[in-house]
Scaffold this active site. Structure first.
Site, mmCIF file in Angstrom:
data_model
loop_
_atom_site.group_PDB
_atom_site.id
_atom_site.type_symbol
_atom_site.label_atom_id
_atom_site.label_comp_id
_atom_site.label_asym_id
_atom_site.label_seq_id
_atom_site.Cartn_x
_atom_site.Cartn_y
_atom_site.Cartn_z
ATOM 1 N N HIS A 3 -10.197 9.949 16.857
ATOM 2 C CA HIS A 3 -9.678 8.570 16.979
ATOM 3 C C HIS A 3 -10.594 7.638 16.196
ATOM 4 C CE1 HIS A 3 -7.718 5.134 18.893
ATOM 5 N NE2 HIS A 3 -8.888 4.710 19.335
ATOM 6 N N HIS A 29 -6.073 4.382 28.453
ATOM 7 C CA HIS A 29 -4.829 3.583 28.482
ATOM 8 C C HIS A 29 -3.774 4.218 29.380
ATOM 9 C CE1 HIS A 29 -5.718 0.858 25.033
ATOM 10 N NE2 HIS A 29 -6.481 1.887 24.633
ATOM 11 N N ASP A 67 -10.965 -3.333 22.516
ATOM 12 C CA ASP A 67 -10.378 -3.242 23.855
ATOM 13 C C ASP A 67 -11.200 -2.348 24.787
ATOM 14 O OD1 ASP A 67 -9.357 -1.122 22.107
ATOM 15 O OD2 ASP A 67 -8.006 -0.565 23.723
ATOM 16 N N HIS A 68 -12.315 -1.805 24.284
ATOM 17 C CA HIS A 68 -13.204 -0.979 25.107
ATOM 18 C C HIS A 68 -14.606 -1.578 25.259
ATOM 19 C CE1 HIS A 68 -10.382 2.531 25.139
ATOM 20 N NE2 HIS A 68 -9.904 1.810 24.138
ATOM 21 N N HIS A 90 -13.961 0.272 19.584
ATOM 22 C CA HIS A 90 -12.814 -0.642 19.519
ATOM 23 C C HIS A 90 -12.941 -1.780 20.540
ATOM 24 C CE1 HIS A 90 -10.070 2.521 17.417
ATOM 25 N NE2 HIS A 90 -10.797 1.829 16.554
ATOM 26 N N ASP A 126 -10.084 7.074 24.164
ATOM 27 C CA ASP A 126 -8.831 7.213 23.425
ATOM 28 C C ASP A 126 -8.760 8.552 22.685
ATOM 29 O OD1 ASP A 126 -8.365 4.684 24.370
ATOM 30 O OD2 ASP A 126 -8.334 3.701 22.403
HETATM 31 FE FE FE Z 1 -8.076 1.697 23.156
HETATM 32 ZN ZN ZN Z 2 -9.422 2.874 20.571
#
Ligand code: FE
Ligand code: ZN
Length: 257
Positions: free
Chosen positions: A116, A173, A62-63, A60, A135
């Site tokens: 996930h 997160h 955001d990673h 993802h 996550d």
């Molecule tokens: Fe994330």
């Molecule tokens: Zn994620």
């Protein structure tokens, strides 16, 4: 386990955490899930550390969005799930379940944690007494099932739950305050959870990170690790049910909360 490595948290984006694993013996560092490059660059410069490895838990944005810039600037080796090689630009080593990665003077064990995403992995670093679980497992919660099944996610969480109790949990997160609110609705008679929820609320009110937690704390209070616990099963109206069914019900309720 002696903690020869230290871990530094870098808040990023809206509610992500990026982690630096620092080896004080030579001031080398590895970064976990750099969702952006700038705060990592600043932290390395401020401390005089040299980036040698980049670890991704899953694909993802955001990673991984800081990957390419950081590896170009530092020459750091980019490592991520082998199953995600086609969707992590610049990946140079595909990590597989059970593999021990030699990263400078220390090692990380790769634990496949699908659910996930299909390829999601966690990195367990005994020398830091830490697991970097992206996550999959959150403090008092777990990731949404975007690509995997409830059975896969439950099996992934059970593997993380089996790590030593004093292992620090570095998740992707800061979701803990909201997770605590949900957890208390499904496990209302859990005294350890009630106490933790009060602590979390105080930390959140002060703007203080609630991460890391520990595997022992998650075992005692995280409903998503307790789908096989008789008290929790009774509280959600599924006494004696298959833990996968209980886990799926918890995840379903959280998705609608
Ligand atoms: Fe994330
Ligand atoms: Zn994620």
């Amino acid at each position: 386990m002696a903690r020869e490595l230290s871990v530094e948290m870098i808040p990023a984006l809206t509610d992500n955490y990026i982690y630096l694993i620092h080896d004080p013996s030579d001031d080398s560092a590895a970064v976990v899930d750099p969702g952006e490059a700038a705060p990592v660059r600043a932290a390395l410069a401020a401390r005089g550390w040299r980036l040698t490895h980049i670890l991704n838990t899953h694909h993802h944005g955001d990673h991984i969005s800081g990957n390419v810039a950081l590896s170009a600037e530092t020459g750091a080796l980019l490592i991520g799930p082998a199953a995600d090689a086609h969707r992590i630009p610049g990946l140079r080593h595909g990590a597989v379940d059970g593999e021990t990665l030699k990263l400078g003077r220390w090692t990380a064990e790769v634990i496949a944690t699908p659910g996930h995403t299909k390829g999601h992995v966690a990195y367990y670093v005994p020398e830091a007494g830490a697991v970097f679980c992206g996550d999959t497992l959150f403090a008092l919660g777990c990731g949404r099932l975007f690509e995997g099944t409830a059975a896969e996610m439950w099996a992934s969480l059970v593997r993380l739950r089996a790590l030593p109790g004093d292992t620090r949990v570095y998740c992707g997160h800061e979701y803990t305050a909201a997770n605590a609110g949900f957890a208390t609705t499904v496990d209302p008679d859990n005294a350890a959870l009630a106490a933790r929820a009060r602590t979390v609320a105080a930390l959140a009110a002060a703007g203080t990170p609630t991460v890391p937690s520990t595997i022992a704390a998650e075992r005692a209070t995280n409903p998503f690790l307790r789908a096989d616990d008789a008290a929790l099963q009774a509280a959600v109206g599924l006494p004696g049910a298959d833990p996968v069914e209980v886990f799926a019900e918890l995840r379903h309720r959280k998705d609608r909360a």
